[in-house]
Design a protein around this motif. Sequence first.
Motif, PDB file in Angstrom:
ATOM      1  N   TYR A  36       0.819  -1.210   0.000  1.00  0.00           N
ATOM      2  CA  TYR A  36       0.000   0.000   0.000  1.00  0.00           C
ATOM      3  C   TYR A  36       0.858   1.268   0.000  1.00  0.00           C
ATOM      4  O   TYR A  36       0.595   2.202  -0.755  1.00  0.00           O
ATOM      5  CB  TYR A  36      -0.924   0.000   1.211  1.00  0.00           C
ATOM      6  CG  TYR A  36      -1.752   1.249   1.362  1.00  0.00           C
ATOM      7  CD1 TYR A  36      -2.862   1.484   0.539  1.00  0.00           C
ATOM      8  CD2 TYR A  36      -1.432   2.208   2.314  1.00  0.00           C
ATOM      9  CE1 TYR A  36      -3.616   2.631   0.673  1.00  0.00           C
ATOM     10  CE2 TYR A  36      -2.179   3.361   2.456  1.00  0.00           C
ATOM     11  CZ  TYR A  36      -3.273   3.569   1.632  1.00  0.00           C
ATOM     12  OH  TYR A  36      -4.015   4.719   1.764  1.00  0.00           O
ATOM     13  N   GLY A 172      -5.480  -2.959   7.731  1.00  0.00           N
ATOM     14  CA  GLY A 172      -6.717  -3.148   6.973  1.00  0.00           C
ATOM     15  C   GLY A 172      -7.561  -1.888   6.958  1.00  0.00           C
ATOM     16  O   GLY A 172      -8.102  -1.492   5.906  1.00  0.00           O
ATOM     17  N   ILE A 173      -7.674  -1.224   8.104  1.00  0.00           N
ATOM     18  CA  ILE A 173      -8.442   0.021   8.186  1.00  0.00           C
ATOM     19  C   ILE A 173      -7.766   1.126   7.377  1.00  0.00           C
ATOM     20  O   ILE A 173      -8.430   1.921   6.694  1.00  0.00           O
ATOM     21  CB  ILE A 173      -8.605   0.445   9.659  1.00  0.00           C
ATOM     22  CG1 ILE A 173      -9.457  -0.583  10.414  1.00  0.00           C
ATOM     23  CG2 ILE A 173      -9.225   1.835   9.761  1.00  0.00           C
ATOM     24  CD1 ILE A 173      -9.548  -0.341  11.903  1.00  0.00           C
ATOM     25  N   ILE A 175      -5.863   0.826   4.693  1.00  0.00           N
ATOM     26  CA  ILE A 175      -6.095   0.600   3.265  1.00  0.00           C
ATOM     27  C   ILE A 175      -7.542   0.915   2.897  1.00  0.00           C
ATOM     28  O   ILE A 175      -7.818   1.514   1.850  1.00  0.00           O
ATOM     29  CB  ILE A 175      -5.738  -0.859   2.906  1.00  0.00           C
ATOM     30  CG1 ILE A 175      -4.231  -1.089   3.097  1.00  0.00           C
ATOM     31  CG2 ILE A 175      -6.152  -1.192   1.483  1.00  0.00           C
ATOM     32  CD1 ILE A 175      -3.799  -2.531   2.926  1.00  0.00           C
ATOM     33  N   TRP A 176      -8.460   0.538   3.756  1.00  0.00           N
ATOM     34  CA  TRP A 176      -9.890   0.781   3.500  1.00  0.00           C
ATOM     35  C   TRP A 176     -10.188   2.275   3.426  1.00  0.00           C
ATOM     36  O   TRP A 176     -10.889   2.743   2.530  1.00  0.00           O
ATOM     37  CB  TRP A 176     -10.713   0.088   4.586  1.00  0.00           C
ATOM     38  CG  TRP A 176     -12.187   0.318   4.478  1.00  0.00           C
ATOM     39  CD1 TRP A 176     -12.946   0.373   3.346  1.00  0.00           C
ATOM     40  CD2 TRP A 176     -13.095   0.532   5.570  1.00  0.00           C
ATOM     41  NE1 TRP A 176     -14.265   0.604   3.650  1.00  0.00           N
ATOM     42  CE2 TRP A 176     -14.385   0.704   5.013  1.00  0.00           C
ATOM     43  CE3 TRP A 176     -12.945   0.574   6.949  1.00  0.00           C
ATOM     44  CZ2 TRP A 176     -15.510   0.933   5.804  1.00  0.00           C
ATOM     45  CZ3 TRP A 176     -14.069   0.791   7.743  1.00  0.00           C
ATOM     46  CH2 TRP A 176     -15.325   0.963   7.175  1.00  0.00           C
ATOM     47  N   GLN A 177      -9.637   3.027   4.375  1.00  0.00           N
ATOM     48  CA  GLN A 177      -9.905   4.463   4.445  1.00  0.00           C
ATOM     49  C   GLN A 177      -8.869   5.303   3.689  1.00  0.00           C
ATOM     50  O   GLN A 177      -8.985   6.522   3.650  1.00  0.00           O
ATOM     51  CB  GLN A 177      -9.938   4.911   5.917  1.00  0.00           C
ATOM     52  CG  GLN A 177     -11.067   4.293   6.719  1.00  0.00           C
ATOM     53  CD  GLN A 177     -12.435   4.776   6.266  1.00  0.00           C
ATOM     54  OE1 GLN A 177     -12.585   5.906   5.806  1.00  0.00           O
ATOM     55  NE2 GLN A 177     -13.442   3.918   6.391  1.00  0.00           N
ATOM     56  N   GLN A 178      -7.836   4.642   3.161  1.00  0.00           N
ATOM     57  CA  GLN A 178      -6.787   5.311   2.391  1.00  0.00           C
ATOM     58  C   GLN A 178      -6.079   6.392   3.214  1.00  0.00           C
ATOM     59  O   GLN A 178      -5.921   7.541   2.771  1.00  0.00           O
ATOM     60  CB  GLN A 178      -7.351   5.892   1.092  1.00  0.00           C
ATOM     61  CG  GLN A 178      -7.908   4.841   0.148  1.00  0.00           C
ATOM     62  CD  GLN A 178      -8.342   5.418  -1.191  1.00  0.00           C
ATOM     63  OE1 GLN A 178      -8.586   6.609  -1.319  1.00  0.00           O
ATOM     64  NE2 GLN A 178      -8.436   4.555  -2.195  1.00  0.00           N
TER      65      GLN A 178
END
Length: 278
Positions: A36, A172-173, A175-178
């Motif tokens: 990421y 994970g959070i 990447i989800w929220q960028q």
Amino acid sequence: MKALMKKLAQGAGVGFMFTLIGYGFMFFFKLLAARYFTSAEFGMYTMVETLLGLGGLVASMGITGGMTRYIPFYREKSDYSKLTGYLLFSGVIPIFLSALCGMVMYFLADTLASFLDFPSVFSFLVQVLAFALPFKLFNKVTRGIFLAEKKILYHEFSYSFLEKFILLLGIGIIIWQQYSVTALIFVLLASVALPSFFRLYLLVRHIDLPLVGDASYNTRDWLSFSLPLFFSGFLGYVVSWSDNLFVGWLLEASDLGVYSIAFSMGMFLSFFQGSFSN
């Protein structure tokens, strides 16, 4: 004796299971983080992680390494006065030194970023790191107590499982929220700080230490045992992590990021191969 050996074997089995799970969590955490973030951002995170380990080692002064020796020794002798003194000695000094090291890191963050020729955001990452040091040392102190009291499950769950799970959940959070790389440092802080409160709960509710009011101290003996552990541990850490320190110093942050993820993936793969071949 048979019951003790059975208990130790069960503890070793549980410890290996949580260690294996923790390695899996870390494998995917570093894989996702490296995928990421840019190589420079991951390199800065690697340097912060290295500095956290180095700061924790310096602040502990090798004192926490003696807990598995002295706590059972004084308990067996029913010398509760020295047991109380040793727990105060091995708890207060490392945590105090960690706060002191954290302050030094906080105020020298700009200097460190300039010395390494890292982007200015690295200074902020180091300042966040400074707040993680006392929690890291508290975790080392409780680790010594848990192992001395043969509570292996408490240690392995809070370290091998919980800390690594927070890291994996955090990436994970992100990447989800960028989110940016600064969020990754707060995830690192959370992975050190949150298990500290869980360890404190276990320590208060499930560890019965016979403490007394009139503590006595044998500081010379304790230091003579701890300081050689500190120097050997310090040299071992520098040898083990000198690659990160020198790559970050001599090359760019992006080079450190590429090197770190390649080295980490190789180490993780060799661990899994060795686990199933033995």
